[in-house]
Design a protein around this motif. Structure first.
Motif, PDB file in Angstrom:
ATOM      1  N   LYS A   1       0.857  -1.258  -0.335  1.00 46.09           N
ATOM      2  CA  LYS A   1       0.187  -0.396   0.388  1.00 46.09           C
ATOM      3  C   LYS A   1       0.743   1.436  -0.351  1.00 46.09           C
ATOM      4  CE  LYS A   1      -3.711  -1.996   1.952  1.00 46.09           C
ATOM      5  NZ  LYS A   1      -5.203  -2.611   3.135  1.00 46.09           N
ATOM      6  N   GLY A   2       2.168   1.382   0.354  1.00 48.35           N
ATOM      7  CA  GLY A   2       3.092   1.907   0.284  1.00 48.35           C
ATOM      8  C   GLY A   2       2.409   3.473   0.944  1.00 48.35           C
ATOM      9  N   GLN A   3       2.220   4.505   0.186  1.00 44.28           N
ATOM     10  CA  GLN A   3       2.615   6.011   0.916  1.00 44.28           C
ATOM     11  C   GLN A   3       1.066   5.986   0.927  1.00 44.28           C
ATOM     12  OE1 GLN A   3       4.819   8.421   2.337  1.00 44.28           O
ATOM     13  NE2 GLN A   3       6.041   6.597   1.823  1.00 44.28           N
ATOM     14  N   SER A   4      -0.053   5.538   1.107  1.00 45.97           N
ATOM     15  CA  SER A   4      -1.129   5.826   1.368  1.00 45.97           C
ATOM     16  C   SER A   4      -1.880   6.011   2.592  1.00 45.97           C
ATOM     17  CB  SER A   4      -2.196   4.963   0.424  1.00 45.97           C
ATOM     18  OG  SER A   4      -2.097   3.021   0.771  1.00 45.97           O
ATOM     19  N   LEU A   5      -1.032   4.865   3.068  1.00 46.63           N
ATOM     20  CA  LEU A   5      -1.249   4.307   4.475  1.00 46.63           C
ATOM     21  C   LEU A   5      -0.456   5.621   5.380  1.00 46.63           C
ATOM     22  CD1 LEU A   5      -0.621   0.873   5.441  1.00 46.63           C
ATOM     23  CD2 LEU A   5      -2.633   1.886   5.098  1.00 46.63           C
ATOM     24  N   SER A   6       0.217   7.010   4.525  1.00 48.08           N
ATOM     25  CA  SER A   6       1.222   7.790   5.830  1.00 48.08           C
ATOM     26  C   SER A   6      -0.128   8.436   6.580  1.00 48.08           C
ATOM     27  CB  SER A   6       1.118   8.660   4.902  1.00 48.08           C
ATOM     28  OG  SER A   6       2.244   9.411   5.462  1.00 48.08           O
ATOM     29  N   GLY A   7       0.071   8.685   7.531  1.00 47.52           N
ATOM     30  CA  GLY A   7      -0.838   9.439   8.390  1.00 47.52           C
ATOM     31  C   GLY A   7      -1.720   8.760   9.165  1.00 47.52           C
ATOM     32  N   ARG A   8      -2.053   7.193   9.079  1.00 46.13           N
ATOM     33  CA  ARG A   8      -3.064   6.615   9.146  1.00 46.13           C
ATOM     34  C   ARG A   8      -2.920   5.820  10.093  1.00 46.13           C
ATOM     35  NH1 ARG A   8      -6.513   4.347   4.139  1.00 46.13           N
ATOM     36  NH2 ARG A   8      -8.003   3.996   5.839  1.00 46.13           N
ATOM     37  N   GLY A   9      -3.496   5.671  11.788  1.00 45.19           N
ATOM     38  CA  GLY A   9      -3.343   4.770  12.253  1.00 45.19           C
ATOM     39  C   GLY A   9      -2.787   3.169  12.078  1.00 45.19           C
ATOM     40  N   ILE A  10      -2.186   2.578  12.366  1.00 46.47           N
ATOM     41  CA  ILE A  10      -1.861   1.341  11.316  1.00 46.47           C
ATOM     42  C   ILE A  10      -1.140   0.000  12.994  1.00 46.47           C
ATOM     43  CG2 ILE A  10      -2.039   1.766   9.668  1.00 46.47           C
ATOM     44  CD1 ILE A  10       1.086   1.118   9.123  1.00 46.47           C
ATOM     45  N   ARG A  11      -2.147  -0.800  12.730  1.00 49.42           N
ATOM     46  CA  ARG A  11      -1.061  -1.771  14.148  1.00 49.42           C
ATOM     47  C   ARG A  11      -0.418  -3.147  12.894  1.00 49.42           C
ATOM     48  NH1 ARG A  11      -4.870  -3.948  17.748  1.00 49.42           N
ATOM     49  NH2 ARG A  11      -4.744  -1.985  18.932  1.00 49.42           N
ATOM     50  N   VAL A  12       0.447  -3.684  13.374  1.00 46.66           N
ATOM     51  CA  VAL A  12       1.613  -4.942  12.748  1.00 46.66           C
ATOM     52  C   VAL A  12       1.942  -5.778  13.769  1.00 46.66           C
ATOM     53  CG1 VAL A  12       3.593  -3.562  11.925  1.00 46.66           C
ATOM     54  CG2 VAL A  12       2.725  -4.760  10.898  1.00 46.66           C
ATOM     55  N   GLU A  13       2.360  -7.028  12.486  1.00 48.91           N
ATOM     56  CA  GLU A  13       2.928  -8.169  14.040  1.00 48.91           C
ATOM     57  C   GLU A  13       3.864  -8.117  12.757  1.00 48.91           C
ATOM     58  OE1 GLU A  13       1.969 -11.756  15.517  1.00 48.91           O
ATOM     59  OE2 GLU A  13       0.271 -11.275  14.824  1.00 48.91           O
ATOM     60  N   GLY A  14       4.905  -8.656  13.349  1.00 46.62           N
ATOM     61  CA  GLY A  14       6.564  -9.099  12.897  1.00 46.62           C
ATOM     62  C   GLY A  14       7.173  -9.511  13.667  1.00 46.62           C
ATOM     63  N   LYS A  15       8.245 -10.100  12.872  1.00 45.82           N
ATOM     64  CA  LYS A  15       8.995 -10.022  14.145  1.00 45.82           C
ATOM     65  C   LYS A  15      10.231 -10.036  13.470  1.00 45.82           C
ATOM     66  CE  LYS A  15      12.066 -14.038  12.858  1.00 45.82           C
ATOM     67  NZ  LYS A  15      12.793 -15.345  12.303  1.00 45.82           N
ATOM     68  N   ILE A  16      10.817  -9.359  14.874  1.00 41.82           N
ATOM     69  CA  ILE A  16      12.221  -8.640  14.509  1.00 41.82           C
ATOM     70  C   ILE A  16      13.563  -9.157  13.913  1.00 41.82           C
ATOM     71  CG2 ILE A  16      14.053  -7.483  15.888  1.00 41.82           C
ATOM     72  CD1 ILE A  16      11.938  -6.790  18.614  1.00 41.82           C
TER      73      ILE A  16
END
Length: 146
Positions: free
Chosen positions: A44-59
């Protein structure tokens, strides 16, 4: 119309307006966030800029950098095909380590970095027991299989 009926209609209109305002303002809250994967964020790239998101991933191993004096950490989250840089200011979870799956919540800035306001290590007590026993700690992909 008598005076009592007019008072009743005015009071009803005020209450209806108040409920409508509260209902509409709840949907514009900054507490709403989309739960996405690292790969979805990359797509989605820059379309998410400034929107609240929650993401799960491995460090990503060896990507965790700590600045204890400034109470800042930065790391990279690994998805299936892409990575996401994360920066966090505050007291991080005790069990945050390289290779552990975490959930980060915040906003993507203009440089494509997730500026997290909340960090969580999934099931920290379970991971401590597994690590102490020498067992493999599950990653984000293992969570998706369940």
């Amino acid at each position: 119309m008598n005076v009592n009926r007019i008072k009743f209609l005015i009071a009803g209109a005020v209450l209806l307006s108040a409920f409508l305002f509260l209902f509409l303002s709840a949907f514009q809250s900054e507490n709403l966030s989309y739960f996405l994967t690292v790969d979805e964020i990359a797509d989605k790239g820059q379309s998410l800029s400034g929107r609240g998101i929650r993401v799960e991933g491995k460090i990503v191993p060896d990507s965790l950098l700590r600045n204890s004096e400034a109470m800042r950490i930065s790391f990279t989250l690994q998805g299936e095909n892409s990575v996401l840089p994360v920066k966090y200011t505050g007291v991080p979870p005790d069990l945050i380590e390289n290779g552990f799956p975490v959930i980060a919540e915040g906003k993507i800035n203009g440089q494509g970095v997730l500026v997290a306001k909340n960090l969580m290590v999934a099931c920290p007590s379970k991971f401590t027991e597994m690590k102490d026993a020498g067992e493999k700690v599950p990653d984000a992909a293992d969570h998706l299989k369940l």
